[in-house]
Design a protein around this motif. Structure first.
Motif, PDB file in Angstrom:
ATOM      1  N   ALA A 233       0.870  -1.183   0.000  1.00  0.00           N
ATOM      2  CA  ALA A 233       0.000   0.000   0.000  1.00  0.00           C
ATOM      3  C   ALA A 233       0.904   1.229   0.000  1.00  0.00           C
ATOM      4  O   ALA A 233       1.869   1.282   0.749  1.00  0.00           O
ATOM      5  CB  ALA A 233      -0.890  -0.014   1.231  1.00  0.00           C
ATOM      6  N   MET A 234       0.577   2.165  -0.862  1.00  0.00           N
ATOM      7  CA  MET A 234       1.470   3.316  -1.004  1.00  0.00           C
ATOM      8  C   MET A 234       0.679   4.611  -1.045  1.00  0.00           C
ATOM      9  O   MET A 234      -0.444   4.650  -1.540  1.00  0.00           O
ATOM     10  CB  MET A 234       2.255   3.199  -2.308  1.00  0.00           C
ATOM     11  N   GLU A 235       1.321   5.641  -0.586  1.00  0.00           N
ATOM     12  CA  GLU A 235       0.685   6.965  -0.582  1.00  0.00           C
ATOM     13  C   GLU A 235       0.170   7.377  -1.972  1.00  0.00           C
ATOM     14  O   GLU A 235      -0.950   7.872  -2.075  1.00  0.00           O
ATOM     15  CB  GLU A 235       1.664   8.015  -0.055  1.00  0.00           C
ATOM     16  N   PRO A 236       0.932   7.185  -3.034  1.00  0.00           N
ATOM     17  CA  PRO A 236       0.413   7.657  -4.329  1.00  0.00           C
ATOM     18  C   PRO A 236      -0.900   7.000  -4.739  1.00  0.00           C
ATOM     19  O   PRO A 236      -1.624   7.543  -5.571  1.00  0.00           O
ATOM     20  CB  PRO A 236       1.539   7.283  -5.309  1.00  0.00           C
ATOM     21  N   LEU A 237      -1.201   5.823  -4.163  1.00  0.00           N
ATOM     22  CA  LEU A 237      -2.455   5.154  -4.519  1.00  0.00           C
ATOM     23  C   LEU A 237      -3.547   5.376  -3.465  1.00  0.00           C
ATOM     24  O   LEU A 237      -4.595   4.745  -3.510  1.00  0.00           O
ATOM     25  CB  LEU A 237      -2.223   3.660  -4.729  1.00  0.00           C
ATOM     26  N   ALA A 238      -3.305   6.268  -2.528  1.00  0.00           N
ATOM     27  CA  ALA A 238      -4.344   6.579  -1.542  1.00  0.00           C
ATOM     28  C   ALA A 238      -5.527   7.239  -2.235  1.00  0.00           C
ATOM     29  O   ALA A 238      -5.388   7.879  -3.278  1.00  0.00           O
ATOM     30  CB  ALA A 238      -3.778   7.506  -0.466  1.00  0.00           C
ATOM     31  N   ILE A 239      -6.678   7.062  -1.644  1.00  0.00           N
ATOM     32  CA  ILE A 239      -7.935   7.523  -2.246  1.00  0.00           C
ATOM     33  C   ILE A 239      -7.900   9.002  -2.653  1.00  0.00           C
ATOM     34  O   ILE A 239      -8.472   9.392  -3.662  1.00  0.00           O
ATOM     35  CB  ILE A 239      -9.101   7.247  -1.261  1.00  0.00           C
ATOM     36  N   ASP A 240      -7.188   9.798  -1.883  1.00  0.00           N
ATOM     37  CA  ASP A 240      -7.158  11.234  -2.162  1.00  0.00           C
ATOM     38  C   ASP A 240      -5.922  11.656  -2.952  1.00  0.00           C
ATOM     39  O   ASP A 240      -5.670  12.836  -3.139  1.00  0.00           O
ATOM     40  CB  ASP A 240      -7.235  12.034  -0.848  1.00  0.00           C
ATOM     41  N   ARG A 241      -5.138  10.661  -3.410  1.00  0.00           N
ATOM     42  CA  ARG A 241      -3.919  11.007  -4.146  1.00  0.00           C
ATOM     43  C   ARG A 241      -3.878  10.395  -5.546  1.00  0.00           C
ATOM     44  O   ARG A 241      -3.129  10.874  -6.408  1.00  0.00           O
ATOM     45  CB  ARG A 241      -2.691  10.506  -3.373  1.00  0.00           C
ATOM     46  N   VAL A 242      -4.647   9.369  -5.746  1.00  0.00           N
ATOM     47  CA  VAL A 242      -4.476   8.581  -6.972  1.00  0.00           C
ATOM     48  C   VAL A 242      -4.682   9.421  -8.233  1.00  0.00           C
ATOM     49  O   VAL A 242      -3.983   9.238  -9.236  1.00  0.00           O
ATOM     50  CB  VAL A 242      -5.408   7.334  -6.954  1.00  0.00           C
ATOM     51  N   ASN A 243      -5.600  10.364  -8.194  1.00  0.00           N
ATOM     52  CA  ASN A 243      -5.845  11.170  -9.390  1.00  0.00           C
ATOM     53  C   ASN A 243      -4.652  12.038  -9.769  1.00  0.00           C
ATOM     54  O   ASN A 243      -4.539  12.477 -10.920  1.00  0.00           O
ATOM     55  CB  ASN A 243      -7.083  12.048  -9.196  1.00  0.00           C
TER      56      ASN A 243
END
Lengths: 254, 717
Positions: A233-243
């Motif tokens: 799990a990584m920050e860039p794929l967090a719900i508020d970052r993925v876009n």
């Protein structure tokens, strides 16, 4: 650090004669890159090599290649180690059973040169993944800012795999993570691609270039699939970052 | 004609740097050779730079670059000359080190039949016809025609295509043939179906006569089986399916293969991401055509051919390359997963969450009530906005009011159309991880339990995982089943905590699985709270009336309505009023209720029941946890007679209720019931004491504090 333009880094563990075509393809690509004016450093990283593997890479015809031996049991940690010692401005990895297209090194380096002139942080990949031997699949990769690129794909699949050419700086800034298949984590290349995207490195493909990937009956990637490994799990794929992973076009509708 | 030894080259020697040897060549190039090459018509500077961008990096004349460097790499001077093929056919030229192009220019027009006769391939492509390049075997035939350059196909494949063309040219008039010919892909067909190639027959004719019927595909862009399955209206045989698509289907918006706008997955994907399906389809089509052209006649295919010379197995993937995967539009499954996770994140308001509660659905069930209590407690600990409740098996949400205001609800079950069971597990895991939670609780979500097997370890690195277990179930044959039996041993080591609602089940698990003392603190029993304590139920008015016994639950095997009916048969002086509906197990629904039993249907809330008419509450379950209905009844201070089964004893206290130990003993129930009915005041007093005890033990504050302790323990570890 001396001034090679490109370090070509081959990683091997149990490959012997299967690496023959690999090394010949590397030399062909090197010849074209040299013809284009690039200087090349040739490195081979042997990770717990089998006797056959060590014998293969020790042969006189490969004397232009500098060998290093490692005890990681993890090709990505070998890559990190090679990146540390590499003298090239750009680093191009190659698994010892895969093949470059002949134009890969020259065209990839040219693209990175362009990025440097434009002050962009760019990592390049071949346009095609050409998988052969035990399965035959060909797929095309999109630029990170192309219409087709969708960051949500990265939850389920990897666009680019490990074959890239990157400024050495990218690998020093973000080395590959450790393999941890026992805990369900694999695909360090996929993870690295996402992590570097998160750090602002743009991933692009170089038109008309190919990585020929030999798919063997048992390999790290096959094991990843069988064990249903995932990336961490990584920050860039967090719900508020993925876009944010779609760098130029702010949304897929553009 | 000048001498032919003025320009030499040497092939590269793999394994050694080539630069030193290359310098030898550089010395031998003469300016006149460069001019000669430029004037020959065989050198195209623009094409050369475009196809070999590396040449542009060195600031020398492109023709000079070719003579000095490119030829060593077997690059072509233009699409009209294939250096590698020429050398392969003239090994003497290769051995002598003579420049092959200059050799051809100086000798080929006289001694070689491969003189160019048509303009360059680039122009041909626009005109719909081309000539194979000089040097390549395809160039030997003036008959060879195609819609695009195909110099990268093997000579054998080119011969097969020529044979197919000739065969097609001799055909009789045929409307189907004319309709599909221009879109038929003979190279693809022959490569995919070697039996047709071996038979030496026209592939178009074969497809019309037999191939379509056999489910073969005329091109990578059209799936015959998909089309026939998707559109049964054309199975009448009137049309060849490909002909139908070309003449009608395409303009009617029908899809030629799964990854087109006609596919539900494609549609879901476009809808989720706000894409225009037609534009996406056009973009994919454009990309495929471009790739195919570059593979067949451009640098891309040339690179493959060169690699094939180093590793012949590379060439076996040409067929795959004719139908390449265009990431991310590569499978319906992945498209559906991408669309689904996007929609789930939208439902979660694109914000992170600290706590997630997984439930299968929300309808009348004890587990749903417990999940709501849990969510409420978590909202008290983390804040309501930090709690997300995910429904995984169905979209049902009958009681949103049970859950804390401000928590977020996500209906995963409503987003999984077209996704396999395995794909749903992955979807769930990726969605959960994207929320970046601290804790995840499973309250009977089957999908979550199933996902733990492949992904549990990875998930446990992202969040602390807890799971509720209620009670085991007996199957129709009397064997124990259910999550405690099937899942506890699989995942106990992985979970940060296993929660039961009864001490009974915790003890049973501890004993059965010999949980070591050091790990025993991972087993927690949280007493389900009474959320809104009801007032004591009014005592029925005295007078001449028949006693009323209330019962509620699922009308199924577990709840043992057969015992209720047997009691009713024995106690004709009493009325039995039963609420509930059949569950999945219909084996009890065939029982006929005695005349003094009334099936009242369902209720939404306990407070709706006519409790003022209730003399006694009967409970007859064969196995259970701590059922909510018992807690509700106890909280309403109604006298209780019930079976001791699983965790029911944690409400059915001796001295305050009438617990039945032998649950099959109908006489025991009858004696207990008559005891209550004969001494109603005593029974009410005991019920009031039970109420007080339940309300003091089962408060939301007590529950929240126990939960907090558990979470604190987990975070310490």
């Amino acid at each position: 650090m001396s001034g090679f333009d490109i370090t070509v880094a081959v990683t091997a563990h149990n490959e012997s004669v299967v690496a023959g075509p690999t090394m010949r393809s590397a030399e062909a690509a090197i010849a074209e890159a040299e013809a284009a004016g690039y200087t090349i450093e040739r490195l081979v990283g042997l990770d717990r090599p089998t006797p056959e593997c060590a014998q293969f890479f020790g042969q006189p015809d490969l004397s232009a290649w500098s060998l290093s031996e490692h005890d990681f049991g993890d090709p990505f940690r070998v890559r990190n180690a090679i990146a540390e010692r590499a003298s090239g401005k750009y680093i191009a990895f190659l698994d010892a059973d895969d093949l470059y297209s002949e134009n890969w090194l020259a065209m990839a380096a040219r693209r990175l040169d362009e990025a440097e002139r434009a002050d962009e942080r760019v990592i390049v990949h071949p346009e095609l993944n050409w998988i052969f031997e035990s399965s035959e699949v060909v797929f095309v990769k999109p630029d990170q800012d192309s219409y087709l690129f969708n960051p949500y794909y990265l939850y389920f699949a990897n666009y680019y795999d490990m074959l890239s050419m990157a400024p050495r700086q990218a690998l020093i800034e973000k080395p590959y993570g450790p393999r941890d298949i026992q805990n369900g984590f694999g695909y360090q290349d996929w993870q690295w691609n996402v992590e570097t995207m998160g750090l602002g490195w743009k991933h692009v493909v170089v038109k008309d270039t190919v990585i020929f990937k030999r798919r063997r009956a048992m390999s790290v990637s096959v094991e990843n699939v069988q064990r249903k490994a995932v990336i961490r799990a990584m920050e860039p794929l967090a719900i508020d970052r993925v876009n944010l992973l779609k760098p130029t076009a702010s949304s897929l509708t553009t | 004609m000048r001498g032919c030894d003025s320009a030499h080259y040497k092939p590269g020697i793999p394994g050694r740097g080539l630069q030193d040897e290359g310098r030898d060549v550089v010395m031998r190039i003469e300016k006149s050779d460069i001019e000669y090459l430029k004037d020959s018509g065989l050198f195209d500077a623009e094409w050369y730079i475009e196809n070999y961008p590396a040449a542009a990096a060195i600031k020398i004349d492109p023709a000079e670059h070719f003579l000095r460097i490119g030829v060593r790499l077997k690059w072509n001077p233009s699409p009209r000359f294939d250096t590698a093929a020429y050398l392969a056919e003239h090994p003497d030229v290769e051995r002598s080190g003579i420049n092959p192009v200059l050799h051809f220019l100086r000798n080929g027009s006289v001694t070689d039949a491969k003189a160019p006769t048509e303009p360059s391939a680039g122009a041909d492509a626009d005109e719909g016809r081309s000539k194979a390049p000089v040097g390549s075997p395809g160039g030997t035939s003036s008959e060879f025609r195609t819609s695009r350059p195909r110099r990268n196909l093997t000579p054998d494949m080119q011969r097969l295509l020529q044979a197919a063309e000739r065969s097609g040219a001799a055909r009789r008039a045929d409307a189907t043939y004319d309709a599909i010919k221009s879109e038929f892909d003979p190279a693809y067909y022959l490569l995919r179906y070697p039996d047709i190639a071996r038979a030496g027959i026209d592939p178009v004719r074969h497809f019309i006569d037999a191939g379509a019927r056999e489910g073969r595909d005329p091109s990578p862009a059209f799936s015959t089986r998909y089309y026939l399955n998707r559109y049964p209206d054309i199975r009448d045989g009137k049309y060849n399916p490909f002909q139908h698509y070309v003449m009608h289907g395409r303009s009617e918006g029908r899809g030629s293969s799964p990854l087109t706008p006609a596919s539900p997955a494609f549609g879901r994907y476009c809808e989720a991401f706000g894409l225009d399906p037609k534009r996406l389809e056009a973009e994919l089509d454009r990309k495929r055509r471009d790739l195919r052209e570059r593979l067949d006649g451009g640098v891309l295919g040339d690179m493959v051919r060169r690699a094939e010379k180093l590793e012949p197995l590379v060439g076996h993937a040409w067929l795959a390359a004719m139908n390449p995967g265009l990431s991310p539009i590569r499978s319906e499954q992945v498209l559906s997963q991408m669309a689904a996770i996007h929609q789930l994140q939208e439902q979660a308001a694109r914000r992170r969450a600290k706590a997630i509660v997984m439930i299968p659905w929300c309808h009348v069930s004890g587990a749903a009530r417990v999940a709501a209590h849990l969510a409420t407690a978590l909202a008290g600990i983390y804040g309501p906005d930090e709690v997300v409740v995910v429904r995984t098996e169905t979209s049902e949400m009958q009681f949103p009011e049970w859950f804390p205001a401000g928590c977020r609800h996500v209906d995963l079950a409503g987003q999984v159309e077209g996704i396999t069971a395995e794909g749903r597990q992955r979807l769930l895991v990726e969605f959960l991880r994207s929320l970046r939670p601290d804790v995840i609780f499973n309250v009977n979500s089957k999908l979550f339990w199933d996902a733990l097997e492949p992904y549990g370890k990875a998930l446990s690195h992202s969040a602390r995982l807890y799971a509720y277990l209620f009670c085991s179930e007996k199957d129709i044959f009397g064997r124990w089943a259910g999550y405690p039996v099937r899942k506890f041993h699989l995942h106990f080591d992985l979970l940060d905590g296993v929660i039961t609602d009864s001490h009974y089940l915790a003890d049973e698990l501890r004993n059965l699985f010999m949980v070591p003392p050091e790990r025993a603190d991972r087993l927690w029993t949280l007493s389900t709270p009474v959320a809104n304590p009801p007032a004591p139920a009014p005592v029925p008015a005295a007078g001449r009336r028949r006693p009323q016994i209330f019962w509620a639950g699922r009308l199924d095997r577990q709840k043992r309505i057969d015992i209720v009916y047997a009691l009713a048969e024995r106690m004709k002086d009493v009325d039995f009023r039963m609420w509930g509906k059949p569950g999945l197990d219909k084996s009890s629904s065939r029982l006929q209720p005695p005349s003094n039993v009334t099936l009242e249907g369902t209720y939404k809330d306990f407070s709706e029941l006519p409790l003022a008419e209730c003399d006694l509450w009967l409970y007859t379950s064969e196995w259970d946890g701590v059922p909510n209905i018992l807690i509700d009844v106890a909280a309403a201070a109604i006298p209780l007679v019930g079976s001791l089964a699983g965790g029911t004893g944690e409400v059915l206290k001796d001295g305050l209720t009438a617990p039945i130990r032998d649950i099959e003993d109908v006489s025991a129930y009858e004696r207990a019931i008559r005891g209550v009915l004969s001494a109603p005041e005593t029974a009410r007093k005991r019920a009031a004491d039970l109420r007080e005890r339940v309300l003091s033990e089962r408060t939301e504050a007590v529950y929240r504090e126990a939960l907090r302790q558990m979470l604190d323990r987990g975070s310490d570890q």
